[in-house]
Design an enzyme around this catalytic site. Structure first.
Site, mmCIF file in Angstrom:
data_model
loop_
_atom_site.group_PDB
_atom_site.id
_atom_site.type_symbol
_atom_site.label_atom_id
_atom_site.label_comp_id
_atom_site.label_asym_id
_atom_site.label_seq_id
_atom_site.Cartn_x
_atom_site.Cartn_y
_atom_site.Cartn_z
ATOM 1 N N LYS A 281 0.755 -1.139 -0.208
ATOM 2 C CA LYS A 281 -0.097 0.108 -0.025
ATOM 3 C C LYS A 281 1.004 1.196 -0.089
ATOM 4 C CE LYS A 281 -4.316 1.662 2.092
ATOM 5 N NZ LYS A 281 -5.231 1.437 3.069
ATOM 6 N N GLU A 367 -19.390 -5.338 9.514
ATOM 7 C CA GLU A 367 -20.107 -4.557 10.381
ATOM 8 C C GLU A 367 -21.315 -5.430 11.229
ATOM 9 O OE1 GLU A 367 -18.290 -2.245 7.167
ATOM 10 O OE2 GLU A 367 -19.298 -4.010 7.324
ATOM 11 N N ARG A 395 -25.443 -2.216 6.607
ATOM 12 C CA ARG A 395 -25.542 -3.378 6.612
ATOM 13 C C ARG A 395 -25.658 -4.255 7.910
ATOM 14 N NH1 ARG A 395 -19.996 -4.829 3.143
ATOM 15 N NH2 ARG A 395 -20.338 -3.645 1.434
#
Length: 625
Positions: A281, A367, A395
């Site tokens: 990253k 979640e 969600r």
């Protein structure tokens, strides 16, 4: 001329050799860095995925072949390569292109995505549709930034394996989402990439060979040998094989030659298959590689020095108030724990995590699990603060209803990034939380006006008198109210605060939108002599009935103000109250209208939606309504 300047669509890539592709990747990184330095965005993820994007468009016939990106902020290189090079300068700006893939923006964006874990399910649907209609096309899902930890990803994998659809999943494994990865799958993949067999030659040979020509030749031999051993050479085979996927890897996802070679091979292998690509990253930009959490979305910065140049504010962010208050509460009550789905730094739960790591649980991008895990903790007497970004918490709606509210479990759900969030656009605006949760029995729904109110609401929710509680607040800074170090004050559920006395017209606001309301009320009094009755409602559920009765008895026109959808939110609640009592009040709703709100600065979007200070002022005076 730079190669990138000649790329108007992916067809221009397909004739390039490996050396030219390497140069293109270099130019792409430089372009992304230069654009994001002035126009902030999600830089780290996209820098790491450059070679993946270039290799996919080199090998596959896009847009006839479909690419689904997950999470969407990996896709900057993809956007630039697919006819949006100049438009990328307006990335995430009001009226510009979205920071995420969107079907209505480009035929190369096969599926819209902002959050995580959707790619495999969506790509599987596309692959099955192609199969049913007899179309000869390839479908590729690129999943990364921790998204594989989401339950939906596993549901998609499980179904894809059983259907035997022609689907390629590219796992962009950079070991991190925003914070470092967590959970069993992260540890499993880390074990694969650090396996003795995978690294044996690198450790025992490369460091001893120096940098001579022989080392280069031998590296090519080993790379080709590893290619021939894939997939049987990987420990991850057992996991993905059990799900019906052929596993290939791990490979160096930042090696364009390796990625192109592997995709060319996999293109002609039928059935479900997964390519495990290891990437860095922030690849290619030292500051982004060295601090991957900060450089997930760093704001503006100086390219040469890496110094972040975003403007500072004297007011504390709501996230800072939450983090420091949570730690203070936890110090005084051993039952308090923190739960976050991969957003510890973003929501400032890392403040408690640093001092009490055993009482903070980062469950990964999951979640639904975060809410039900919190419910389990509450069932055994703990007091969980579960912090989820508002749009991501959608969600977990079923989990809030059945696992928390139905069982009256004392979970304190803190919805960060509620209301207008700005440049992240429609997928991230926290528009629906109040309206969606208002019908759910047993919930207390609260929204603070300022920093001190958030602190007191968090404290009050831990005490008797509160059951399952939702506290929602926005991204960014507050009004600058004093909060740090002051005593906690108990707030009784369902009590409003009268901010200004008046008659004739009333303003009922909830949450931080009330700050614009206060300015508008003051202006109406000074400029027009109109004294507005203004209540900060504080709670959508339970409502302060006495405050509503006061407003309706004194005022013929009532303006509701909220940083959320008016349909079903505070406006909906007040409209129901007025209708049930047959009152003759004119009701004016200010808030987010019945449409998805695209990208722009919060100020631009508040104006566009019609609940900035000027819009409130006009509504109070009866203009344009």
């Amino acid at each position: 001329m730079a190669i990138l300047e000649t790329i108007d669509d992916p067809s221009a890539i397909r004739g390039l050799d490996t050396a030219s592709l390497e140069q293109l990747c270099k130019e792409l990184r430089e372009y992304i860095i230069a654009c994001c330095a002035e126009n902030p965005g999600h830089i780290g993820s996209s820098l790491g995925a450059v070679e993946i994007a270039v290799a996919i468009h080199k090998v596959f016939d896009t847009p006839n072949d479909k690419v689904v990106w997950d999470v969407g902020h990996q896709a900057y290189a993809h956007k630039i390569l697919t006819g949006r090079r100049e438009a990328f300068r307006q990335n995430r700006k009001f009226g510009g292109i979205s920071g995420f893939p969107r079907r209505d923006e480009s035929p190369y964006d096969a599926f819209g995505v902002g959050h995580a874990s959707t790619s495999i399910s969506a790509a599987l649907g596309m692959a099955v549709a192609a199969q049913l209609e007899g179309r000869n096309e390839h479908v590729i899902a690129v999943i990364g930034d921790g998204a594989m930890s989401g339950g939906l990803a596993f549901e998609g994998l499980n179904n894809a394996g059983s259907l035997n659809a022609d689907l390629l999943v590219v796992l962009n494994d950079n070991q991190i989402s925003i914070d470092m990865g967590s959970g069993a799958l992260h540890k499993y993949l880390l074990k694969v990439t650090t396996d003795r067999r995978y690294n044996k030659l690198k450790k025992s040979v490369w460091d001893r060979l120096g940098s001579g020509r022989f080392r280069g030749w031998l590296q090519k031999v080993v790379k080709n040998t590893k290619r021939s051993l894939t997939p049987a050479d990987s420990a991850a085979l057992s996991l993905f094989d059990a799900l019906g996927f052929r596993y290939f890897g791990p490979v160096d996802g930042n090696d364009i030659g390796e990625m192109t070679y592997m995709l060319q091979r996999l293109k002609h292998i039928p059935g479900p298959k997964l390519l495990h690509a290891i990437t860095t990253k922030g690849k290619g930009y030292g500051p982004a590689e060295n601090d991957q959490t900060v450089w997930h979305a760093p704001g503006t910065f100086d390219v040469e020095t890496g110094r972040r140049t975003g403007s500072a504010s004297g007011s504390a962010k709501f996230q800072q108030v939450f983090g420091e208050t949570l730690l203070e509460l936890a110090r005084n009550d051993s039952r308090i724990v923190g739960i976050t789905p991969a957003m510890a730094t973003g929501c400032s739960m890392n403040i408690m995590q640093q001092e009490m790591p055993e009482r903070v649980f980062d469950v990964g991008i999951a979640e639904e699990h975060a809410v039900t895990f919190s419910a389990g903790l509450a069932a055994e007497g703990m007091i969980p603060f579960c912090n989820i970004y508002s749009s991501f918490a959608q969600r977990a709606y079923d989990n809030v209803i059945h696992d928390v509210a139905l069982q009256k479990l004392k979970v304190i759900l803190c919805l960060d990034r509620s209301g207008i969030v700005g440049e992240d656009g429609a997928t991230h605006q926290g528009a629906f939380d109040l309206a969606a949760l208002r019908p759910v029995p047993n919930l207390t729904l609260a929204a603070p006006l300022d920093e001190a109110s958030l602190r007191d609401m968090m404290y009050s929710a831990t005490l008797d008198g509160y059951g399952p509680t939702v506290i929602r607040y926005p991204r960014g800074t507050g009004m600058g109210s004093e909060w740090r170090g002051r005593p906690f004050n108990y707030i009784e559920p369902g009590t409003a605060v009268k901010l200004h006395e008046g008659a004739g017209v009333a303003l009922l606001s909830i949450g931080t939108a009330g700050a614009a309301g206060m300015k508008a009320v003051e202006r109406a009094g000074k400029e027009k002599g109109v004294e507005v009755l203004h209540y900060d409602m504080r709670f959508l559920k339970p409502l302060d009935i006495k405050a509503l009765e006061d407003a309706c008895s004194k005022c013929s026109r009532i303006v509701t103000l909220e940083d959320g959808v008016t349909m079903g939110g505070l406006h909906g609640a007040v409209a129901e109250f007025i209708a049930a009592r047959g009152l003759a009040c004119t009701l004016v709703p200010l808030g987010i209208p019945d449409r998805f709100i695209e990208q722009g600065t919060p100020a631009q979007l508040h104006s566009d939606c019609g609940f900035d200070t000027d819009s409130v002022y006009k509504a109070l005076l009866g203009e344009n309504f």
